[in-house]
Scaffold this active site. Sequence first.
Site, mmCIF file in Angstrom:
data_model
loop_
_atom_site.group_PDB
_atom_site.id
_atom_site.type_symbol
_atom_site.label_atom_id
_atom_site.label_comp_id
_atom_site.label_asym_id
_atom_site.label_seq_id
_atom_site.Cartn_x
_atom_site.Cartn_y
_atom_site.Cartn_z
ATOM 1 N N ASP A 37 3.208 45.004 -7.787
ATOM 2 C CA ASP A 37 2.035 44.121 -7.681
ATOM 3 C C ASP A 37 2.273 42.960 -6.726
ATOM 4 O OD1 ASP A 37 3.776 42.940 -9.546
ATOM 5 O OD2 ASP A 37 2.186 42.320 -10.924
ATOM 6 N N SER A 124 8.356 41.115 -24.789
ATOM 7 C CA SER A 124 8.502 42.559 -24.963
ATOM 8 C C SER A 124 8.074 43.340 -23.732
ATOM 9 C CB SER A 124 7.632 43.009 -26.150
ATOM 10 O OG SER A 124 6.266 42.742 -25.853
ATOM 11 N N GLY A 125 7.535 42.631 -22.722
ATOM 12 C CA GLY A 125 7.037 43.325 -21.549
ATOM 13 C C GLY A 125 5.615 43.834 -21.720
ATOM 14 N N LEU A 126 4.881 43.318 -22.714
ATOM 15 C CA LEU A 126 3.491 43.745 -22.937
ATOM 16 C C LEU A 126 2.503 42.621 -22.583
ATOM 17 C CD1 LEU A 126 3.855 45.685 -26.309
ATOM 18 C CD2 LEU A 126 3.840 46.613 -23.988
ATOM 19 N N SER A 127 3.006 41.645 -21.833
ATOM 20 C CA SER A 127 2.135 40.598 -21.281
ATOM 21 C C SER A 127 1.504 39.687 -22.310
ATOM 22 C CB SER A 127 1.037 41.204 -20.402
ATOM 23 O OG SER A 127 1.628 41.769 -19.295
ATOM 24 N N ASP A 173 -0.792 41.844 -14.542
ATOM 25 C CA ASP A 173 -0.957 41.575 -15.972
ATOM 26 C C ASP A 173 -2.282 40.859 -16.236
ATOM 27 O OD1 ASP A 173 1.568 42.565 -15.883
ATOM 28 O OD2 ASP A 173 2.580 40.750 -16.545
#
Length: 385
Positions: A37, A124-127, A173
Site C-alpha cells: 500500500d 494483532s494485525g487486524l487494524s 487499513d
Amino acid sequence: MTPQQISQQKFTEHYGYNAEQTVFAPGRVNIIGEHTDYNDGFVMPCAINYGMAVSFSKRDDSIWRVYAIDIDEQDEFDLSQDFTQSKHKWANYVRGVVKYVQEQCPDFKQGANLVMTSDVPMSSGLSSSAALEISIGKTCQVLGDLPLSLAQIALIGQKAENKFVGANCGNMDQLTSALGQKDHLIMIDCRSLEITPTPVPQGYSIAIINSNVKHDLVTGEYNSRRQECEQAAKFFGVKALRDVSPEQFHARENELKAESELAYKRAKHVVYEDQRVLDAVQALKANDMVKLGQLMGESHDSMRDDFEITIPEIDYLVELAQVAIGKNGGARMTGGGFGGCIVCLVPNEKVEALRQLIADNYEKQTGIKETFYLCTASDGVRVVS
C-alpha cells in the site's frame, strides 16, 4: 453484547444520560497484498465483523471528553485551543484525527462527550488502530455535519497515524475500514483509491488465527522497511515500486542486489506481490481456489524470505493451516508482521479440521495458546441506531 451495545450502556453509566449517536468502524483482514500500500500498489482486504464503537453526544462548548472503556482511561482536550500530543498512545489516535479533520474543516470546534470500545484484538494485525481512526473521523463528520467523503476520512486517519502517532503506515487499513462491502473482498489501487469489489467465494469461510505474539508498528522495523522500498524505487528512477513491472525488476535485479542486498529483497517482494494481487482477482473471478491458494502461499514465502517480517510462530501456524486446508484455499500471514495473525480462506467443511489441527499442535510447539476467529466480510464505517 456487541461493542455498540457496550458503548451505549457505558456512556449512560459514565455520563449519567444516554448517548445521542453511535458510530461503528470495522477492523480489516488482508487476504493478499502486504506492504504494497505505501508503495502505491494493490491490496485485497475485507472489512470484518469486529470493530470499534464510539457513542457520543454534543456538548455546548468545544471540549472533547473521551473515555476508553477497555483500558479505563480518559482524555480531555479543547478543540478551540492548539492541543498537542498526549502521553497516552491511544489518545494520540483520537487527537491526531481531530487535528487533521480541523485542518480540512477549520470551523470544526464542536465539543462532545464520547466513550469507545473495541472487540478487535490489539496488536494483532487486524487494524484496531484504523478502526479507531475511522470511527473518530466519522464521529467528527456527524458532529459537525462536515462535507467529508469516506475516502477523505480514511486519508485523515492515515495522516494521523503517520504524523501524529509516528507509524509510517500506508492507506489500506483506513480505506478498508471506511469503504468495506458486505460479503466482498475489495481490491484497492492505493494510488488512485479505486476499488474493485469481488465476492467472497461461495462455500468458503475467512478464518483468522491469532498467534498471540503481539506486535507494535511504531517500532523501527516497519519504518525501515519503508525506507528500503524508497531506496529501491529511487534506484529504478520511479515514484514508487508500483511502477516497476516484474520484467523490469528481473532485467536489473543483479545491479540492485550489488548496490543493496536489502533494497533488492524488499523490492522483489513488493513487485511480485503487486502482481499476485492482480492474479488473485482473476483467480477469484474464475473461482480457481487452487490458484488462489498458490498465490497466498507464495505471498507468505515472500514475506518470510524477502521482506523478512514473519516469525517462527506465524510460519508454523501457516504450515499447519496449509496442511488442514489442502489445495482448495490458502493461508498466509496478514498484517504488518512480527507477530499477529494468519488469514485462511478455507472450505466450510474443513473449518473444524483446521481449528482442531491447530488446537492440537500450536500450543504444544510454542507454549502460546492461539485464538481462532471466523469472520465475515462486512460493510465499512456506519452510524448505528
